[in-house]
Design a protein around this motif. Structure first.
Motif, PDB file in Angstrom:
ATOM      1  N   ASP A 186      11.688   1.112  76.378  1.00 41.49           N
ATOM      2  CA  ASP A 186      10.768   0.939  77.680  1.00 41.49           C
ATOM      3  C   ASP A 186      11.672   1.050  78.888  1.00 41.49           C
ATOM      4  OD1 ASP A 186       8.110   0.620  76.824  1.00 41.49           O
ATOM      5  OD2 ASP A 186       8.697  -1.589  75.827  1.00 41.49           O
ATOM      6  N   MET A 190       9.920   3.319  81.303  1.00 43.30           N
ATOM      7  CA  MET A 190       9.110   2.972  82.766  1.00 43.30           C
ATOM      8  C   MET A 190       9.973   3.499  83.921  1.00 43.30           C
ATOM      9  SD  MET A 190      10.448  -1.128  83.300  1.00 43.30           S
ATOM     10  CE  MET A 190       9.936  -1.685  82.002  1.00 43.30           C
ATOM     11  N   HIS A 193       8.179   6.703  83.914  1.00 39.45           N
ATOM     12  CA  HIS A 193       6.841   6.492  84.659  1.00 39.45           C
ATOM     13  C   HIS A 193       7.023   6.170  86.237  1.00 39.45           C
ATOM     14  CE1 HIS A 193       2.789   4.439  85.200  1.00 39.45           C
ATOM     15  NE2 HIS A 193       3.450   3.497  85.764  1.00 39.45           N
ATOM     16  N   LEU A 194       7.688   5.720  86.536  1.00 38.12           N
ATOM     17  CA  LEU A 194       8.009   5.255  88.053  1.00 38.12           C
ATOM     18  C   LEU A 194       8.443   6.666  88.703  1.00 38.12           C
ATOM     19  CD1 LEU A 194       9.810   1.839  87.873  1.00 38.12           C
ATOM     20  CD2 LEU A 194       7.351   2.283  88.553  1.00 38.12           C
ATOM     21  N   TYR A 204      10.644  -3.071  91.486  1.00 37.08           N
ATOM     22  CA  TYR A 204       9.750  -3.344  90.239  1.00 37.08           C
ATOM     23  C   TYR A 204      10.561  -4.440  89.535  1.00 37.08           C
ATOM     24  CZ  TYR A 204       6.294  -0.033  91.621  1.00 37.08           C
ATOM     25  OH  TYR A 204       5.580   0.863  92.110  1.00 37.08           O
ATOM     26  N   GLY A 206      11.524  -4.909  85.665  1.00 42.92           N
ATOM     27  CA  GLY A 206      11.497  -4.134  84.435  1.00 42.92           C
ATOM     28  C   GLY A 206      11.653  -5.153  83.197  1.00 42.92           C
ATOM     29  N   ASN A 251       6.153  -9.002  85.058  1.00 43.91           N
ATOM     30  CA  ASN A 251       5.814  -7.568  85.228  1.00 43.91           C
ATOM     31  C   ASN A 251       4.810  -7.207  85.617  1.00 43.91           C
ATOM     32  OD1 ASN A 251       3.926  -7.987  83.071  1.00 43.91           O
ATOM     33  ND2 ASN A 251       5.314  -7.004  81.586  1.00 43.91           N
ATOM     34  N   LEU A 254       4.358  -4.199  87.841  1.00 42.37           N
ATOM     35  CA  LEU A 254       4.726  -2.888  86.885  1.00 42.37           C
ATOM     36  C   LEU A 254       3.466  -2.394  86.292  1.00 42.37           C
ATOM     37  CD1 LEU A 254       6.894  -0.814  85.684  1.00 42.37           C
ATOM     38  CD2 LEU A 254       6.913  -2.406  83.967  1.00 42.37           C
ATOM     39  N   TYR A 259       1.603   1.354  83.722  1.00 43.96           N
ATOM     40  CA  TYR A 259       2.673   1.666  82.608  1.00 43.96           C
ATOM     41  C   TYR A 259       2.254   0.986  81.337  1.00 43.96           C
ATOM     42  CZ  TYR A 259       6.878   1.874  79.877  1.00 43.96           C
ATOM     43  OH  TYR A 259       7.584   2.025  78.639  1.00 43.96           O
ATOM     44  N   PHE A 261       3.617  -0.384  77.575  1.00 43.86           N
ATOM     45  CA  PHE A 261       4.736  -0.805  76.956  1.00 43.86           C
ATOM     46  C   PHE A 261       4.720  -0.566  75.581  1.00 43.86           C
ATOM     47  CE2 PHE A 261       5.729  -3.474  80.558  1.00 43.86           C
ATOM     48  CZ  PHE A 261       6.831  -3.719  80.610  1.00 43.86           C
TER      49      PHE A 261
END
Ligand SMILES: NC(=O)c1ccc[n+]([C@@H]2O[C@H](COP(=O)([O-])OP(=O)(O)OC[C@H]3O[C@@H](n4cnc5c(N)ncnc54)[C@H](OP(=O)(O)O)[C@@H]3O)[C@@H](O)[C@H]2O)c1
Length: 277
Positions: A186, A190, A193-194, A204, A206, A251, A254, A259, A261
């Protein structure tokens, strides 16, 4: 996109491999690039030595800075986070830079919730120096995103599992000691993704969905491993409690980006690690 991963270790390699399957050009920078898998373009350089950063690729869309200190000393943290990041900002032009930080920048120890707006008063030199690196980004000439990871676990990162298995672990029950974590897949997921968001925010957390009491995680692991549950710390007065812990990291920001997970909580993540090992 053209992407440089500065400090391309465990997280960076997972991120890089995901990016190359989508056709991006990815360079992995580290002192020992021969350790990188095929497909990633290795760059041999020392982030703390500006002379070794002179030939970096041009026209980068993104730099992802994921170097980790190789020792737990102030000097090593200064070099890996502050000196290295400053050198990369000077040597590598890019549209965007993502800096991997840590929840150790928070000093809260009362079990309360913490998010991106919470005060940062680190209790350790580690948090203080990583926060110092974050502040270098205030003057950066490009879009920046800070991602503060909590404790990373995953394949090969099994210290907690081993401490429960060996009988060395103790449970901090009263008051509960909240811990936060994130599976290494993850972390990479992430960051990927970001890196694709058109309008990201500048910071963010995490962490997965569930800050959990230390004792709950350890007792769950003991049941899964089929070993005796760790004793309460009250029965082992010599045990030292981790001072940087006892906060619940949110989170929510995020999640609002969309996103998803892979391992939303410790049961899913440690369950996968235990089934794979
Ligand atoms: N571990 C945790 O629980 C935790 C928690 C919160 C945040 N974080 C952060 O998460 C990130 C995760 O890192 P990771 O797990 O992927 O670490 P890692 O596997 O140790 O990778 C870090 C990489 O940085 C490279 N590096 C270190 N010093 C360098 C230098 N002077 N010049 C060039 N490369 C250098 C190392 O490669 P070479 O040795 O080949 O140079 C290594 O491959 C780090 O930023 C860490 O601070 C970790």
């Amino acid at each position: 996109m053209r992407i440089l991963i500065a400090g391309c270790g465990d997280v960076g390699t997972r991120l890089g491999l995901q990016l190359i399957t989508e056709g991006h050009q990815v360079w992995g920078l580290r002192r020992f690039p021969e350790k990188l898998p095929a497909g990633l373009r290795g760059l041999a350089a020392d982030l703390t030595d500006p002379a070794s950063l002179t030939g970096l690729p041009k026209d980068l869309d993104q730099v992802v800075y994921i170097a980790a200190a190789d020792r737990s000393t102030e000097e090593a943290y200064q070099r890996a986070y502050i000196d290295g990041l400053r050198n990369v900002l000077a040597a590598a032009e890019s549209k965007r830079l993502i800096f991997v930080s840590s929840t150790s920048v928070y000093g809260q120890d009362d079990g309360g919730w913490v998010d991106e707006e919470s005060a940062t008063e680190p209790a350790s030199f580690r948090g203080r120096l990583i926060l110092g690196a974050e502040r270098l980004l205030d003057a950066a000439d490009r879009q920046t995103i800070v991602v503060r990871f909590a404790g990373i676990y995953g394949p090969g990162r099994t210290r907690l599992i081993e401490s429960v298995r060996s009988g060395e672990a103790v449970c901090w029950d009263d008051p509960p000691l909240y811990t936060n974590r994130i599976h290494v897949d993850d972390c990479a997921g992430m960051l990927h993704h970001l890196g694709q968001l058109l309008k990201p925010q500048s910071m963010y957390l995490g962490v997965d969905h569930e800050p959990a009491a230390d004792s709950e995680v350890k007792r769950w692991l003991a049941r899964r491993l089929g070993v005796p549950e760790p004793p309460s710390a009250a029965d082992r007065p010599s045990s030292r409690r981790r001072m940087s812990a006892n906060k619940r990291c949110s989170n929510r920001r995020l999640l609002a980006t969309g996103y998803t997970f892979r391992y939303p909580d410790f049961r899913a993540g440690y369950g996968a690690v235990l089934s794979e090992s």
